[in-house]
Design a protein around this motif. Structure first.
Motif: not given
Length: 492
Positions: A57-79
């Protein structure tokens, strides 16, 4: 006025008596528990299903690791934001209704992820998924605590441990296998039918085995808890992406800590009238309190390593997504195999003989991860990761069972909500801290002229060094966990 206990609607006294005297489950509740376990497994699987996909996803969307990790952190934070509400929901909303709402949210979020046109929509889809997932685990745990006899809870919690620990552990394997042959969208496309089946079966099978109580929702508590937990995790996640932590990282962190302090103060005040969002009288149990501290450390280690390891083996060691997923599989399988065994051992011997050696093994494994570098053999990575999972496998079930089993019956819903909230915040914080430390050290290494692989290897070493130090401190707390006597009435 004491809080009413959670009981069953069909002959509630006999059901509660069955749980107290160990005569088994009330009639008709086993299919409900089985479906709740299966549904929770599918939902919790999505906590870490994105970890192997992050480089893609970092390659496909041209984003950094600190941005991409919000797919996991955002999931956990919402919970972490939604779970505090479950103490209220479990008392106010009927079980069947709550299950259908949870699975509908999860299925809807999964469908949105399949159709997501960009990264922003994908993050929103993960938030919707997490909103449903957040309800499932407290729903399952409260139902089990209410209906299962104390002398059988270890075995049942062993099964629940498969959901809590093994589902996230096999998430990277599932995503690795899918990404090897299909696009990242299929990680959600293959889950969607399972969610739909669970929703359909729930509409047929799930009945209201708990009664409701008219309680009031404190909106201010909801707002303050969201600011508190959100600010803490957001601040942690941005420290690494702002060159060691600038003002933009520390402001939300400080705001989050202050809001969390305000939330605690308000709950202490509201619980005097039995109207708290999270009743903090659960912390009067020393077993519960110590277990919560250990859960913070354990979940930081588990979710942090599950997020960082796939990035390390793909970007430093050069493994494919499929190889990465398969590398993570043995540890997940072994954790699933030992979970019921650990539950049986807990019923016989209690928590202390299991938690102490388990934490020692987990801490040793994290120290082993500090040896990872550019030329680390894959077999060593697998061996250390399996060792970590084995150690944590001996910790999860005893921690849950001794902590929640020590609470009065009327505090079960609040205990499970508190336990799961802190668990998810710890997982989100662990992911954020590991990625932040890795990103900061990697950036400084690259600025000093180190090759990309060497710079990232140095960052991985720094992250695991911090994790190992924290886990070592947890070893000192483990011997203080004990099996608490069963309490059936709420303390005044």
């Amino acid at each position: 006025m004491p809080r009413r206990s959670v009981t069953t609607t069909d002959k509630p006294e006999s059901a509660q008596q069955a749980a107290r005297t160990g005569r088994g489950l009330p009639p008709g509740t086993l299919p409900v528990i089985v479906l709740l376990v299966a549904s929770a497994f599918v939902a919790i699987l999505n906590e870490t299903i994105m970890s192997v996909a992050l480089p893609v996803l970092m390659d496909e969307f041209a984003i950094a690791a600190s941005t991409a990790q919000w797919l996991t952190t955002g999931f956990l934070l919402t919970m972490a934001v939604v779970i505090p509400l479950t103490g209220f929901l479990l008392q106010r909303v009927k079980l069947r209704t709550l299950f259908l709402v949870a699975m509908s949210l999860f299925a809807g979020g999964t469908l949105l992820a399949v159709l997501a046109p960009g990264f922003g929509v994908l993050v929103v889809a993960r938030v919707v998924q997490a909103s449903g997932t957040a309800i499932m685990m407290p729903l399952l745990m409260t139902t089990v605590l209410t209906l299962v006899a104390p002398d059988r809870r270890g075995r049942m919690m062993g099964i629940i441990s498969i959901v809590i620990a093994v589902a996230p552990a096999v998430g990277p394997t599932v995503s690795g296998i899918i990404l090897d042959a299909l696009s990242w969208r299929w990680m959600f496309g293959l889950v969607l039918p399972l969610a739909a089946v669970a929703l359909g079966l729930g509409a047929i099978w799930v009945r209201n085995v708990t009664e409701t109580t008219p309680v009031r929702l404190d909106i201010l508590s909801v707002i303050v808890s969201a600011i508190g937990f959100g600010g803490i995790v957001f601040g942690l996640s941005t420290i690494g992406s702002t060159s060691g932590g600038g003002l933009s990282a520390w402001i939300p962190l400080v705001v989050g800590v202050l809001a969390l302090a305000a939330f605690v103060g308000r709950q202490i005040n509201l619980q005097r009238t039995d109207s708290a969002l999270l009743d903090l009288r659960t912390f009067r149990s020393s077993s519960f309190t110590i277990a919560v501290v250990l859960v913070v450390i354990v979940f930081m280690a588990l979710l942090g390593s599950l997020t960082l390891l796939p990035m390390y083996v793909q970007q430093v060691l050069g493994l494919s997504a499929l190889d990465t997923g398969l590398m993570m599989l043995p540890g997940g399988i072994l954790m699933g195999v030992i979970a019921p065994v650990v539950g049986n051992l807990f019923d016989r011997y209690g928590p202390r003989p299991l938690i102490t050696p388990g934490m020692i093994v987990a801490a040793t494994a994290l120290w082993g991860m500090t040896t990872f570098g550019e030329a680390t053999p894959v077999w060593w990575v697998i061996a250390v990761q399996v060792t970590l999972n084995v150690g944590l496998g001996f910790v999860f079930t005893p921690l849950m069972t001794s902590a929640l089993g020590s609470l009065p019956t009327g505090l079960y819903s609040h205990g499970t909500a508190t336990f799961n909230t802190i668990q998810q915040v710890a997982g989100a914080a662990g992911t954020a801290v590991f990625i932040s430390l890795m990103s900061a050290r990697t950036a400084s290494g690259a600025a000093a002229g180190a090759p990309p692989e060497a710079a990232m290897a140095s960052g991985v070493h720094t992250a695991f060094l911090a994790g190992a130090a924290i886990a070592t401190a947890a070893v000192l707390l483990a011997p203080f966990i004990k099996r608490a006597p069963e309490a059936l009435e709420v303390a005044a």
